[in-house]
Design a protein around this motif. Structure first.
Motif, short mmCIF file in Angstrom:
data_model
loop_
_atom_site.label_atom_id
_atom_site.label_comp_id
_atom_site.label_asym_id
_atom_site.label_seq_id
_atom_site.Cartn_x
_atom_site.Cartn_y
_atom_site.Cartn_z
N ASN A 172 -3.81 5.17 9.15
CA ASN A 172 -4.87 4.26 9.59
C ASN A 172 -4.46 2.80 9.38
O ASN A 172 -4.77 1.93 10.21
CB ASN A 172 -6.16 4.54 8.82
CG ASN A 172 -6.73 5.91 9.12
OD1 ASN A 172 -6.55 6.43 10.23
ND2 ASN A 172 -7.40 6.51 8.16
N VAL A 195 -5.23 8.99 -1.77
CA VAL A 195 -5.96 7.90 -1.11
C VAL A 195 -5.00 7.03 -0.29
O VAL A 195 -5.21 6.82 0.91
CB VAL A 195 -6.73 7.06 -2.14
CG1 VAL A 195 -7.44 5.90 -1.44
CG2 VAL A 195 -7.73 7.92 -2.89
N GLN A 196 -3.95 6.51 -0.94
CA GLN A 196 -3.01 5.66 -0.20
C GLN A 196 -2.27 6.46 0.86
O GLN A 196 -2.04 5.98 1.98
CB GLN A 196 -2.02 5.00 -1.16
CG GLN A 196 -2.67 4.00 -2.12
CD GLN A 196 -1.70 3.47 -3.15
OE1 GLN A 196 -1.94 3.56 -4.35
NE2 GLN A 196 -0.58 2.92 -2.72
N THR A 220 -4.53 7.30 3.93
CA THR A 220 -4.94 6.14 4.73
C THR A 220 -3.76 5.39 5.33
O THR A 220 -3.96 4.36 6.00
CB THR A 220 -5.76 5.18 3.86
OG1 THR A 220 -5.00 4.80 2.71
CG2 THR A 220 -7.06 5.84 3.40
N TRP A 252 0.83 -1.22 0.00
CA TRP A 252 0.00 0.00 0.00
C TRP A 252 0.86 1.27 0.00
O TRP A 252 0.42 2.32 -0.44
CB TRP A 252 -0.92 -0.01 1.21
CG TRP A 252 -2.04 0.99 1.15
CD1 TRP A 252 -2.21 2.08 1.95
CD2 TRP A 252 -3.16 0.98 0.27
NE1 TRP A 252 -3.36 2.75 1.63
CE2 TRP A 252 -3.97 2.10 0.58
CE3 TRP A 252 -3.55 0.16 -0.79
CZ2 TRP A 252 -5.14 2.40 -0.10
CZ3 TRP A 252 -4.73 0.45 -1.45
CH2 TRP A 252 -5.50 1.56 -1.12
#
Length: 602
Positions: A415, A408-409, A412, A365
């Motif tokens: 998290n 987006v990556q 996040t 990710w």
């Protein structure tokens, strides 16, 4: 000023970029924990949507020749070479084997998913799949990711973009040759000869870049060893960062008819100066000045890059190619996962320490894509053999995937780390860094005050008041660090190993110097060096050779001295134990529990 040839409009556009950045910085400071670089990208994108025009050409040459070298150099210079060495197997496996395998996988699937020719699909894969060191370094530094995880992700990103550029160049040459009516450049791509040719090209390009970087870094290091002028040394590192890049990418081309990897050259030079140079060639003042300068420079360049990526994003092309972009995002993530998990599993079977599964998820990710892919796609000109429509489509796809990975990556990532139970930098580690950083600053201030006094620039009375204040703070910092390490055994052990490794490296360097000057013969010197290497292996395995009460490692010289009947070999250790026993006996005597035995007279 206009008559003198200064483009006022260009200066105004540059200023507007940093006005946007300043606004973002204020926003992030007020909001709290939010990745600054991603906020810059979003602000630039918002400015682009709002119709704000910045007439700065974010070109291929601007990114690769002007903006990238300082970012690569700063990232490499702040990377611990020893930690990189301990993780070199998974890093090289993912950066070389993994990248080639993922490019082939995405290329073969992409020709059907995107409707491209096979070579064009492979070209897109070679552009987009290298993970971007600029983005990764910035994000992981902000998140305070664990040291080993940072080394794995950053190390891969620092290497695989060099390999990606080589693949991209080879594929683009074939496309150009076929467009010109030829039959391709070199042997058939999908053949044994083609694979060997590509492998040799990668080896020569990367190896040559490493050689250029090592030579340039060593020359600057040798100059810095005999120099103590921090401003001049800053200039030397700037020359080094840009110089090795230009030599590898351009001047070697003129001399040898081929080019080496400028990225690998800059990374190698940064690793050498940032590790060996910092240890042996920089005074505390020079070290502080150089690293502060590069940190500030990298921050400014990062700021400019991320705002400009947002501002120059082709919004219209993104909307018209949204289906291709969505497909590309899914396939890029799938191609990365396809190589990370199997290759890491294979490496874990033969290499220690293993890479945990949670780290593998982050590696997948955390493969962000930004400046390198954008620089490559911007370099696709009319002479590339690709039609204008296809170049526009590829640009939209690269910008779309890059935007997704960053926003987006990137948003996040924290998290994901929390969800996987991966502990980021703890409060204890942050406090230790704070105390240690301030202690180094105090030492530098005291050194500066001493030089000013010696030069007559600081009156004695002022000097005494100044040093008294700083000496008190130094003592308090020392006490605070000692207390923090006592209360945190794991942190103390980690710092013990780090300090021990640095000391052993200096031991080894001193032995090499003694052998070169003839103070120690080669056979004896090699035996001592082997012993030091053995100690370093202990430290790399997490075992210390230093113990508080006794020898943690039985050195070779002690055995030889005993064979000659030298009683003084263990005298110091015996005295230490005796002193401790005597102290214990005195305590017992004071409490009335026992009477100490009289010790031997010295």
């Amino acid at each position: 000023m206009v008559q003198a040839g200064i483009d006022v409009a260009l200066l105004a556009d540059v200023l507007s970029v940093f006005v946007i950045a300043a606004g973002v910085g204020i926003f992030v400071a007020k909001v709290g924990r939010f990745p600054y670089t991603i906020a810059l990208l979003l602000a630039g994108f918002a400015a682009s949507v709002a119709g704000v025009s910045v007439r700065i050409d974010l070109s291929h040459d601007l990114i690769l020749l002007v903006l990238l070298p300082p970012l690569l150099f700063e990232g490499a210079a702040t990377t611990d070479l020893e930690r990189l060495r301990r993780n070199i197997t998974p890093i090289l496996t993912l950066a070389v084997v993994g990248l080639i395998a993922s490019v082939l996988a995405l290329g073969f699937v992409g020709q059907y998913a995107f409707g491209f020719d096979l070579l064009v699909a492979l070209l897109f894969a070679a552009m987009i799949l290298p993970t971007d060191p600029v983005s990764v370094l910035a994000l992981f530094e902000e998140l305070g990711a664990p040291e080993r995880l940072s080394v794995l992700v950053e190390g891969e990103s620092l290497v695989n973009d060099g390999v990606g550029v080589v693949l991209f160049s080879a594929l683009l040459a074939r496309i150009g040759a076929e467009a010109g009516g030829g039959h391709g450049a070199g042997p058939e791509l999908f053949s044994v000869a083609g694979a060997v040719d590509l492998g040799l090209t990668i080896a020569v390009t990367a190896g040559g870049g490493a050689l250029v970087g090592a030579v340039g870094g060593y020359l600057v290091y040798r100059v810095m060893v005999d120099l103590d002028e921090h401003m001049t040394e800053i200039v030397l590192t700037i020359i080094l960062a840009y110089g090795v890049f230009l030599v590898a990418e351009h001047y070697v081309q003129v001399l040898l008819g081929t080019h080496f990897s400028g990225v690998i050259a800059t990374v190698t030079a940064g690793l050498l100066v940032g590790n060996r140079g910092a240890e042996f060639a920089m005074s505390p003042r020079t070290k502080l000045s150089i690293f502060n300068t590069w940190e500030t420079g990298a921050f400014i360049v990062n700021t400019f890059i991320f705002v400009m990526i947002g501002v120059t994003t082709p919004v219209g092309a993104l909307l018209s190619n949204w289906r291709l972009i969505v497909t590309a995002i899914v396939l890029v993530l799938a191609a990365r996962a396809l190589v990370v998990y199997p290759l890491t599993w294979l490496v874990n079977r033969f290499d220690e320490p293993t890479v945990p599964l949670a780290y593998q998820h982050v590696v997948v990710w955390g493969g962000l894509h930004a400046s390198i892919p954008i620089a490559l796609v911007l370099g696709l000109g009319s002479g590339s053999g690709l039609s204008a429509e296809l170049r526009t489509t590829l640009r939209a796809m690269v910008f779309g995937v890059a935007g997704f990975s960053l926003v987006v990556q990137g948003l996040t990532m924290s998290n994901l780390l929390n969800g996987l139970g991966i502990v980021t930098r703890t409060d204890d580690e942050e406090l230790y860094e704070l105390l240690l950083g301030r202690a180094r600053a105090v030492d530098a201030a005291l050194d500066a005050a001493e030089r000013l006094r010696e030069n007559g620039e600081l009156p004695v009375e002022v000097y005494e008041d100044f040093t008294a204040e700083y000496e008190r703070e130094k003592s308090q910092l020392g006490d605070a660090i000692a207390e923090l390490l006592r209360e945190n055994p794991e942190l103390r052990h980690e710092q013990l190993l780090a300090g021990e490794r640095r000391v052993l490296e200096r031991e080894k360097s001193a032995l090499r110097d003694a052998m070169r000057t003839g103070v120690v013969s080669d056979d004896v010197g090699e035996r001592l060096v082997e012993e030091t290497d053995l100690k370093l292996d202990y430290v790399r395995d997490g075992r210390s050779t230093v113990e508080e009460r006794e020898e943690g490692f039985e050195e070779f010289w002690r055995q030889r001295a005993r064979e000659f009947g030298l009683d003084a070999v263990d005298e110091r250790a015996d005295d230490g134990v005796a002193a401790d026993d005597g102290a214990a006996d005195r305590t017992d005597a004071d409490s009335g529990e026992s009477e100490p035995d009289p010790g031997p007279e010295s």
